[in-house]
Design a protein around this motif. Structure first.
Motif, PDB file in Angstrom:
ATOM      1  N   GLY A 161      -3.625 -10.330  -4.311  1.00 17.90           N
ATOM      2  CA  GLY A 161      -4.059 -10.379  -5.700  1.00 17.90           C
ATOM      3  C   GLY A 161      -3.095 -11.174  -6.549  1.00 17.90           C
ATOM      4  N   ALA A 187      -1.966  -5.375  -5.139  1.00 15.47           N
ATOM      5  CA  ALA A 187      -3.182  -5.831  -4.468  1.00 15.47           C
ATOM      6  C   ALA A 187      -2.845  -6.811  -3.348  1.00 15.47           C
ATOM      7  N   LEU A 213      -8.549   1.073  -5.772  1.00 19.89           N
ATOM      8  CA  LEU A 213      -9.768   0.707  -5.045  1.00 19.89           C
ATOM      9  C   LEU A 213     -10.423  -0.513  -5.675  1.00 19.89           C
ATOM     10  N   GLY A 249      -8.534   0.833   0.610  1.00 18.01           N
ATOM     11  CA  GLY A 249      -9.949   0.862   0.921  1.00 18.01           C
ATOM     12  C   GLY A 249     -10.616   2.143   0.448  1.00 18.01           C
ATOM     13  N   ARG A 250     -11.959   2.172   0.513  1.00 24.19           N
ATOM     14  CA  ARG A 250     -12.712   3.324   0.022  1.00 24.19           C
ATOM     15  C   ARG A 250     -12.427   4.574   0.843  1.00 24.19           C
ATOM     16  N   GLN A 301       0.833  -1.208   0.000  1.00 23.83           N
ATOM     17  CA  GLN A 301       0.000   0.000   0.000  1.00 23.83           C
ATOM     18  C   GLN A 301       0.870   1.262   0.000  1.00 23.83           C
ATOM     19  N   GLU A 344      -8.975  -2.844  -7.479  1.00 23.30           N
ATOM     20  CA  GLU A 344      -8.130  -4.036  -7.341  1.00 23.30           C
ATOM     21  C   GLU A 344      -7.943  -4.461  -5.890  1.00 23.30           C
ATOM     22  N   GLY A 345      -8.440  -3.663  -4.947  1.00 25.26           N
ATOM     23  CA  GLY A 345      -8.318  -4.010  -3.546  1.00 25.26           C
ATOM     24  C   GLY A 345      -7.003  -3.613  -2.906  1.00 25.26           C
TER      25      GLY A 345
END
Length: 600
Positions: free
Chosen positions: A176, A173, A348, A354-355, A117, A350-351
């Motif tokens: 992912g 991700a 967002l 977060g929102r 992240q 692709e994860g």
């Protein structure tokens, strides 16, 4: 068109008509005026009154203004000049992106983000706003300065880097799957860029010749817009940046004799659509997030601007900028960019994030954009405070059939003394108040003024002047003034002083052809005296000096096309040294033969 749509168009046009003049009247700049107007007409203030609550479509439409802006900038850059910027694009641009991303990622780790992240957010926030930076540079007349060109180089690299960043977003991700490398898409993108270059090089100029021959101005405007729209659609179809494509198309037309006409036709559309874009950015400011998490938001914006400022200031200084230009470079690029919005959306989906994080960072980027004009205003005030003892520029009286001398140092004063001896009128301008005061004490007519300002040039009677002597020693100021004079007074002959060979070539880029290197003739004269002092006959010394001067002048102009290619310049220097030795040998032989015949 429905009545609701007509109302929305009316609101946008009214806001654009009021925002820019009001922003300039308040001295906050047109960009900040558009942003403020966007907040007012946005979904959180007046938007519900005229049924405009979703701004994504408006923002997407306004981005075409950025595409047109890049096309116009491309028109101003000849391919040879673009090639000369390659070290700044891939050197300074890459260094800025990597260093900024790493520092921001480290801060993210401190605040509890995972490594993936933190890296993703650091890379997204390292990108600056092309639209904001270029618009404020153009508005303040700094786009052609050295820090303006470096800023453009960094932005161009960021536009290139944004595409692979978006494609590789799934790599960050959480849990992912790694995306497989799509060589077909990469190959298609490269072929598309090559096709645009080939078509632009060989077909676009002929197309504009054909359209111009018809004599229908609307057709020229339509063709210019068709060029931009067509290239933009083609680039987006293969997953590339539409702005990058339009810039390439513009650069390919930079040598065209129709570029001024194309630029004039595009300008109104570019201005209006950029206004829409900036207002859409203002409309996208989510006031609910601002109210809910003000401390976190202010902290993120402050850290973003501080980190980017520190990195860019350091890199600018390392690249040779003085303190003030390095500071301007750092402020102009200190905000987040439009591609950050895209990356946060992809992240967002692709994860990766977060929102809540995506909303907070999106608003932080928007507020950092709004902060840029304010920071530049603060820097302007800081500069004025430091130079408060310097008076405002004087406006010289109007004159005609005179010579304008820009720069009244040792070089300019010699020119002026000769002109005065022959009773030829001149107007001298210099930006050093101390120099002006000193020279005035000895009875010379000189004015404190910047020859790079169009109002001062007009006041000095540039329209009615017979000649313009460019006696400025500083290379950047010299080029800035030469470009200003060439652009606004194309028929005014320029006689320029140059510091070195590269300065000569850059002046030639601007269309200046009468150039003298400041130390060249003095060095030759002294060398001639040295040769006679070493025992050479006066005729032999004179021949050697004249041979060297002729050969060096020819070499200087022959090297012009290759002066940005270091390898070719080194090869030319070696070849020139051999040629000069052969010329000297032939001249000495001729002199000796002449002496022998005289003796017989």
């Amino acid at each position: 068109m429905t009545e609701a749509q007509l109302i929305q168009v009316t609101v946008f046009l009214a806001a654009a008509a009021i925002a820019a003049p009001l922003g300039r009247f308040l001295r906050i700049g047109a960009v900040l005026g558009y942003l403020a107007a966007g907040v007012v007409i946005g979904p959180y203030v007046l938007g519900p009154l005229y049924a405009l609550e979703h701004v994504e479509e408006v923002l997407k439409f306004g981005e075409f203004g950025v595409v047109l802006l890049l096309f116009v900038i491309g028109l101003e850059l000849r391919p040879i000049r673009l090639w000369s910027m390659r070290s700044a694009i891939f050197g300074l641009g890459a260094a800025q992106l990597v260093l900024t991303a790493l520092v921001l990622a480290a801060i993210g780790l401190v605040f509890g983000l995972t490594l993936a992240q933190a890296l993703f957010i650091g890379l997204a926030l390292s990108l600056s706003s092309t639209a904001f930076a270029l618009q404020v540079l153009e508005e303040k007349g700094e786009l052609t300065t050295r820090h303006g060109r470096l800023a453009f180089s960094v932005l161009l690299f960021q536009d290139l880097a944004a595409i692979p960043l978006i494609a590789l977003a799934p790599l960050f991700a959480l849990g992912g799957e790694e995306p497989s490398m799509d060589f077909r898409s990469a190959g298609l993108a490269i072929l598309t860029i090559a096709a645009v270059i080939v078509v632009g090089r060989f077909l676009l100029k002929r197309l504009y010749q054909l359209v111009a021959a018809m004599g229908v101005r609307e057709a020229m405007t339509a063709t210019a817009l068709l060029t931009v729209v067509g290239v933009a659609l083609l680039m987006e179809e293969v997953g590339l940046s539409a702005a990058l494509g339009s810039f390439i198309a513009g650069a390919l037309l930079a040598d065209s004799e129709y570029r001024h006409q194309i630029e004039a036709d595009i300008a109104p559309f570019e201005g209006l659509l950029l206004a829409v874009f900036f207002m859409a950015v203002g409309m996208s400011i989510d006031l609910s997030v601002l109210v809910a998490r003000p401390v976190a938001l202010v902290l993120i914006v402050a850290l973003l601007i501080a980190v980017k400022f520190a990195v860019l200031y350091g890199l600018g200084s390392w690249w040779g900028l003085k303190s003030a230009p390095a500071r301007r470079l750092a402020i102009v690029l200190s905000q987040g960019g439009e591609f950050a919005f895209v990356l946060f959306s992809v992240g967002l989906f692709e994860g990766v994030i977060g929102r809540d994080v995506a909303s907070l960072l999106t608003l932080a980027v928007t507020l950092s954009m709004a902060a840029t004009p304010l920071l530049l205003l603060a820097d302007d005030m800081f500069i004025r405070m430091r130079t408060s003892t310097v008076p405002d520029y004087e406006m010289p009286p109007e004159a005609e059939q005179h010579v304008i001398i820009a720069g009244f140092g040792r070089f300019g004063q010699i020119v002026a003394r000769v002109l005065r001896a022959r009773h030829i009128p001149f107007t001298a301008l210099d930006t050093s108040s101390a120099q002006v005061d000193f020279v005035k004490r000895y009875g010379a007519t000189i004015y404190f003024g910047d020859a790079g300002r169009i109002d001062i040039l007009r006041a000095a009677g540039a329209e009615k002047a017979t000649s313009f002597v460019l006696a400025i020693r500083d290379v950047e100021d010299s080029l800035r003034i030469a470009e200003m004079v060439r652009k606004n007074f194309p028929d005014l002959p320029i006689y320029a002083r140059a510091r070195d060979r590269t300065h000569v070539h850059k002046l030639m880029d601007l269309g200046v052809t009468i150039i003298e290197r400041e130390m060249f003739l003095a060095a030759l004269d002294l060398t001639g005296k040295l040769l006679r002092g070493l025992g050479l006959k006066p005729k032999e010394a004179k021949t050697l000096i004249e041979t060297f001067k002729r050969h060096d002048q020819e070499r200087l102009f022959n090297e012009y096309e290759d002066y940005t290619d270091e390898e070719k310049m080194r090869a030319n220097a070696l070849t020139a040294a051999v040629e000069l030795q052969e010329l000297f040998a032939r001249d000495i032989e001729a002199l000796e033969d002449g002496s022998s015949s005289d003796e017989t």
